[in-house]
Design a protein around this motif. Structure first.
Motif, PDB file in Angstrom:
ATOM      1  N   GLU A  17       0.779  79.922  48.826  1.00 31.57           N
ATOM      2  CA  GLU A  17       1.325  80.421  47.560  1.00 31.57           C
ATOM      3  C   GLU A  17       0.865  81.862  47.303  1.00 31.57           C
ATOM      4  O   GLU A  17       0.201  82.172  46.314  1.00 31.57           O
ATOM      5  N   SER A  18       1.240  82.761  48.204  1.00 30.93           N
ATOM      6  CA  SER A  18       0.769  84.142  48.106  1.00 30.93           C
ATOM      7  C   SER A  18       1.347  84.867  46.899  1.00 30.93           C
ATOM      8  O   SER A  18       0.700  85.737  46.310  1.00 30.93           O
ATOM      9  N   ASP A  19       2.573  84.531  46.500  1.00 30.97           N
ATOM     10  CA  ASP A  19       3.187  85.208  45.356  1.00 30.97           C
ATOM     11  C   ASP A  19       2.458  84.865  44.054  1.00 30.97           C
ATOM     12  O   ASP A  19       2.302  85.719  43.179  1.00 30.97           O
ATOM     13  N   ILE A  20       2.045  83.622  43.917  1.00 26.39           N
ATOM     14  CA  ILE A  20       1.304  83.226  42.707  1.00 26.39           C
ATOM     15  C   ILE A  20      -0.014  83.972  42.633  1.00 26.39           C
ATOM     16  O   ILE A  20      -0.412  84.470  41.573  1.00 26.39           O
ATOM     17  N   ILE A  21      -0.695  84.073  43.780  1.00 28.81           N
ATOM     18  CA  ILE A  21      -1.966  84.789  43.819  1.00 28.81           C
ATOM     19  C   ILE A  21      -1.761  86.257  43.458  1.00 28.81           C
ATOM     20  O   ILE A  21      -2.507  86.831  42.666  1.00 28.81           O
ATOM     21  N   ALA A  22      -0.725  86.864  44.028  1.00 27.04           N
ATOM     22  CA  ALA A  22      -0.445  88.273  43.747  1.00 27.04           C
ATOM     23  C   ALA A  22      -0.147  88.487  42.274  1.00 27.04           C
ATOM     24  O   ALA A  22      -0.575  89.476  41.673  1.00 27.04           O
ATOM     25  N   ASN A  23       0.571  87.561  41.667  1.00 25.00           N
ATOM     26  CA  ASN A  23       0.906  87.681  40.250  1.00 25.00           C
ATOM     27  C   ASN A  23      -0.333  87.542  39.375  1.00 25.00           C
ATOM     28  O   ASN A  23      -0.515  88.300  38.413  1.00 25.00           O
ATOM     29  N   ARG A  24      -1.191  86.591  39.713  1.00 17.70           N
ATOM     30  CA  ARG A  24      -2.400  86.366  38.911  1.00 17.70           C
ATOM     31  C   ARG A  24      -3.317  87.590  38.938  1.00 17.70           C
ATOM     32  O   ARG A  24      -3.827  88.016  37.902  1.00 17.70           O
ATOM     33  N   ASN A  44      -2.535  90.649  39.953  1.00 18.31           N
ATOM     34  CA  ASN A  44      -1.798  91.910  39.873  1.00 18.31           C
ATOM     35  C   ASN A  44      -1.960  92.718  41.156  1.00 18.31           C
ATOM     36  O   ASN A  44      -2.268  93.918  41.138  1.00 18.31           O
ATOM     37  N   LEU A  45      -1.753  92.049  42.292  1.00 16.72           N
ATOM     38  CA  LEU A  45      -1.869  92.706  43.592  1.00 16.72           C
ATOM     39  C   LEU A  45      -0.613  93.515  43.886  1.00 16.72           C
ATOM     40  O   LEU A  45       0.492  93.160  43.464  1.00 16.72           O
ATOM     41  N   CYS A  46      -0.779  94.597  44.618  1.00 14.95           N
ATOM     42  CA  CYS A  46       0.361  95.450  44.953  1.00 14.95           C
ATOM     43  C   CYS A  46       1.319  94.765  45.920  1.00 14.95           C
ATOM     44  O   CYS A  46       2.525  95.014  45.894  1.00 14.95           O
ATOM     45  N   TRP A  48      -9.572  88.061  33.596  1.00 13.56           N
ATOM     46  CA  TRP A  48     -10.745  88.891  33.293  1.00 13.56           C
ATOM     47  C   TRP A  48     -10.783  90.126  34.195  1.00 13.56           C
ATOM     48  O   TRP A  48     -11.019  91.235  33.726  1.00 13.56           O
ATOM     49  N   ILE A  49     -10.549  89.946  35.503  1.00 15.30           N
ATOM     50  CA  ILE A  49     -10.579  91.071  36.437  1.00 15.30           C
ATOM     51  C   ILE A  49      -9.511  92.103  36.077  1.00 15.30           C
ATOM     52  O   ILE A  49      -9.778  93.306  36.013  1.00 15.30           O
ATOM     53  N   VAL A  50      -8.299  91.633  35.835  1.00 18.90           N
ATOM     54  CA  VAL A  50      -7.206  92.551  35.526  1.00 18.90           C
ATOM     55  C   VAL A  50      -7.486  93.305  34.235  1.00 18.90           C
ATOM     56  O   VAL A  50      -7.241  94.516  34.127  1.00 18.90           O
ATOM     57  N   HIS A  51      -8.040  92.605  33.247  1.00 17.95           N
ATOM     58  CA  HIS A  51      -8.330  93.249  31.963  1.00 17.95           C
ATOM     59  C   HIS A  51      -9.489  94.227  32.084  1.00 17.95           C
ATOM     60  O   HIS A  51      -9.458  95.331  31.535  1.00 17.95           O
ATOM     61  N   GLU A  52     -10.534  93.851  32.827  1.00 19.27           N
ATOM     62  CA  GLU A  52     -11.751  94.661  32.885  1.00 19.27           C
ATOM     63  C   GLU A  52     -11.600  95.876  33.793  1.00 19.27           C
ATOM     64  O   GLU A  52     -12.137  96.950  33.512  1.00 19.27           O
ATOM     65  N   TYR A  53     -10.885  95.719  34.894  1.00 25.87           N
ATOM     66  CA  TYR A  53     -10.812  96.787  35.886  1.00 25.87           C
ATOM     67  C   TYR A  53      -9.412  97.371  36.051  1.00 25.87           C
ATOM     68  O   TYR A  53      -9.228  98.332  36.793  1.00 25.87           O
ATOM     69  N   GLY A  54      -8.440  96.799  35.387  1.00 26.06           N
ATOM     70  CA  GLY A  54      -7.082  97.287  35.546  1.00 26.06           C
ATOM     71  C   GLY A  54      -6.742  98.387  34.559  1.00 26.06           C
ATOM     72  O   GLY A  54      -7.343  98.503  33.497  1.00 26.06           O
ATOM     73  N   ASP A  55      -5.772  99.200  34.926  1.00 28.50           N
ATOM     74  CA  ASP A  55      -5.281 100.241  34.027  1.00 28.50           C
ATOM     75  C   ASP A  55      -3.758 100.177  33.922  1.00 28.50           C
ATOM     76  O   ASP A  55      -3.112 101.154  33.552  1.00 28.50           O
ATOM     77  N   GLY A  56      -3.216  99.021  34.257  1.00 31.59           N
ATOM     78  CA  GLY A  56      -1.771  98.854  34.216  1.00 31.59           C
ATOM     79  C   GLY A  56      -1.126  98.924  35.585  1.00 31.59           C
ATOM     80  O   GLY A  56      -0.025  98.406  35.784  1.00 31.59           O
ATOM     81  N   SER A  57      -1.787  99.591  36.522  1.00 32.59           N
ATOM     82  CA  SER A  57      -1.251  99.658  37.880  1.00 32.59           C
ATOM     83  C   SER A  57      -1.820  98.506  38.698  1.00 32.59           C
ATOM     84  O   SER A  57      -2.760  97.834  38.295  1.00 32.59           O
ATOM     85  N   CYS A  58      -1.251  98.308  39.875  1.00 31.97           N
ATOM     86  CA  CYS A  58      -1.629  97.158  40.682  1.00 31.97           C
ATOM     87  C   CYS A  58      -2.892  97.434  41.503  1.00 31.97           C
ATOM     88  O   CYS A  58      -3.316  98.567  41.676  1.00 31.97           O
ATOM     89  N   MET A 114      -0.688 103.292  42.100  1.00 29.76           N
ATOM     90  CA  MET A 114      -1.366 102.144  42.692  1.00 29.76           C
ATOM     91  C   MET A 114      -2.867 102.320  42.561  1.00 29.76           C
ATOM     92  O   MET A 114      -3.424 103.328  42.931  1.00 29.76           O
ATOM     93  N   LYS A 115      -3.522 101.327  41.997  1.00 26.06           N
ATOM     94  CA  LYS A 115      -4.956 101.438  41.749  1.00 26.06           C
ATOM     95  C   LYS A 115      -5.750 100.923  42.937  1.00 26.06           C
ATOM     96  O   LYS A 115      -5.502  99.828  43.423  1.00 26.06           O
ATOM     97  N   ALA A 116      -6.704 101.716  43.392  1.00 25.49           N
ATOM     98  CA  ALA A 116      -7.569 101.279  44.494  1.00 25.49           C
ATOM     99  C   ALA A 116      -8.668 100.391  43.939  1.00 25.49           C
ATOM    100  O   ALA A 116      -9.417 100.794  43.073  1.00 25.49           O
ATOM    101  N   PHE A 117      -8.772  99.182  44.450  1.00 32.21           N
ATOM    102  CA  PHE A 117      -9.768  98.222  43.981  1.00 32.21           C
ATOM    103  C   PHE A 117     -11.100  98.441  44.686  1.00 32.21           C
ATOM    104  O   PHE A 117     -12.117  97.878  44.304  1.00 32.21           O
ATOM    105  N   ILE A 118     -11.093  99.285  45.705  1.00 30.91           N
ATOM    106  CA  ILE A 118     -12.262  99.377  46.574  1.00 30.91           C
ATOM    107  C   ILE A 118     -13.481  99.950  45.880  1.00 30.91           C
ATOM    108  O   ILE A 118     -14.602  99.816  46.357  1.00 30.91           O
ATOM    109  N   PHE A 119     -13.317 100.582  44.732  1.00 30.73           N
ATOM    110  CA  PHE A 119     -14.482 101.157  44.061  1.00 30.73           C
ATOM    111  C   PHE A 119     -15.488 100.089  43.692  1.00 30.73           C
ATOM    112  O   PHE A 119     -16.663 100.376  43.460  1.00 30.73           O
TER     113      PHE A 119
END
Length: 478
Positions: A239-246, A248-250, A305-315, A1-6
């Motif tokens: 629509e919390s599930d749609i937001i989580a999917n967009r 990539n929320l845990c 953009w956020i998922v691509h720029e700051y994500g590493d595959g984890s949520c 699980m990726k911490a977004f807080i950084f």
């Protein structure tokens, strides 16, 4: 699980591997000595755990690092004051100030502030121990270091001492010049946070300005506003599930929890602000290009953009409770303390303030409020932090440090959302405002390929530092 807080960091962390340090015999090098290539020195100096209790003379050892490749006896001493979460020595190894030191024959040095990096005066970062983390204690450490470095490294009580720093480090450089004028010759703040306020609407408002100068894509700011409007509509519809999917929320977003909503909003905005800090106008252009990826759905483009720029595959863990849990860890070498996140929160919650909040006149949702930040302080430290007490603490610092100070230099990026906290105009010192750039671009070496505003800013910084570096005439002996 990726911490977004950084993304909450005011500054970026340098991904840089430090060299191996050794003690060299460089202290008494003559003015005609040739520059070296391996004169990096790691040492220790002693400072008091508590500078303001006369009966407590307990000392602690802090580590420092020196680049003495160009230093000769009597040369200037350039001391870099680190920003939040900068635990590297990169700035004393390369950059504009190091380049100047080649000609002025200066030593360039740095050390971690108390409670940051490896300089830990207490056994952990509990609230009771963090009460020793104040601006005043830190400035006293800087004074102790200057006295030490003049005696044991410079061998000269009258060595020219120039402090410089980025962000919070720039603040300390200026404030140390104000508090200890006989020790500090001059102070240089690169994107320094020196104009204090408990909170401000301006960082979010200035983010709009940063997106608007992009003439290649005049609709960029409007598309981001549409993205936030769509996000709000999804929240209103549950629509919390749609937001989580967009994003990539845990876990699905609890749309009924105002702190979870505010946390997601803040983290998403900070992701863009930190990206601009790193890439400046190029980052703005790249972001705006990505916002065109799905023209019919700006929210999808933004989340992508956020998922691509700051994500590493984890949520991403967006939850307010997760933020608090991470920052509540008081042991050293945990994520919270090793990155300085907990320590930074403590300073903001007790003295610095500087909380970015959204008002009803901006397109960023108003959930990011002062009350949200104060709840964060309360939950992390288990204490009540009320607005009036913190406002008074910030005001105390303002009374001492808001005046113009001679022999100071301030640089600001005009697309830096935090520039409100800098000094864009200065009466006694020098203020340089750099178009098309964000945070601390002027610390890098001068290069012929630099855009003209940045090139001219660096050239002026170079000139000011050289002027300050002229050795003062010591007072006559009695």
């Amino acid at each position: 699980m990726k911490a977004f807080i950084f993304l909450l960091s005011i500054s970026s962390i340098f991904a840089y591997e430090s060299p191996v340090y050794r003690q060299g015999d460089w202290n008494n090098r003559d003015k005609s000595a040739e520059p070296q290539s391996d004169q990096f020195y790691e040492g220790f100096f002693e400072t008091r755990v508590d500078h303001f209790k006369p009966l407590n003379q307990t000392l602690t050892r802090f580590r420092y690092n020196v680049n003495a490749n160009f230093f000769v006896t009597g040369g200037p001493l350039y001391i870099y004051i680190k920003d939040f979460r900068d635990n590297t020595t990169r700035v004393i190894e390369e950059g504009l100030v190091v380049d100047v030191s080649k000609d002025t024959r200066a030593a360039v040095m740095t050390f971690d502030m108390r409670f940051f990096g490896q300089n830990r005066p207490t056994s952990d970062a509990s609230f009771e121990n963090l009460e020793l983390l104040t601006i005043e204690q830190t400035l006293a450490d800087i004074a102790m270091f200057i006295r030490f470095i003049r005696e044991y490294v410079g061998y000269d009580d009258y060595s020219t001492v120039i402090l410089f720093g980025s962000g919070y480090g720039g603040s300390l450089a200026i404030w140390a010049k104000k508090r200890y004028p006989t020790l500090v010759t001059a102070g240089y703040a690169s994107s320094g946070i020196v104009s204090l306020a408990l909170y401000s609407f301006t960082p979010f408002d200035l983010l709009e300005y940063a997106l608007m100068p992009n003439l290649e894509d005049t609709d960029c700011r409007d598309r981001l506003e549409q993205a936030y409007e769509s996000l709000q509509e999804l929240m209103d519809d549950g629509e919390s599930d749609i937001i989580a999917n967009r994003f990539n929320l845990c876990e699905p977003l609890d749309t009924n929890d105002p702190d979870d909503v505010a946390s997601l909003y803040e983290l998403s905005v900070r992701s863009l602000m930190n990206y601009m800090d790193t890439y400046h106008i190029t980052g703005v252009r790249n972001f705006c290009l990505n916002m065109r990826a799905i023209l019919a759905d700006p929210l999808h483009s933004f989340a992508r953009w956020i998922v691509h720029e700051y994500g590493d595959g984890s949520c991403f863990d967006h939850r307010f409770s997760a933020l608090v849990e991470r920052a509540n860890d008081i042991e050293w070498d945990t994520y919270s303390t090793s990155t300085g996140q907990r320590q930074q929160y403590y300073l903001q919650c007790t003295q610095l303030g500087g909380f970015p909040v959204a008002d009803r006149f901006t397109w960023i949702p108003q959930n990011v409020s002062l009350e949200y930040h104060l709840r964060k302080c309360n939950e992390i430290f288990g204490r009540e932090f009320d607005e009036n007490t913190l406002r008074s603490a910030v005001g105390t610092l303002m009374l001492e440090f808001q005046e113009s100070i001679e022999d100071t230099l301030y640089t600001n990026g005009l697309i830096d959302p935090w520039r409100f906290f800098g000094r864009l105009f200065e009466e006694k010192g020098t203020s340089i405002n750099i178009e098309y750039h964000s945070k601390s671009a002027d610390l890098a070496s001068l290069h012929l390929n630099d855009p003209y505003p940045l090139y001219e800013a660096k050239r002026q910084v170079d000139s000011v530092i050289r002027e300050w570096s002229v050795r003062p005439t010591p007072p006559p002996e009695n």
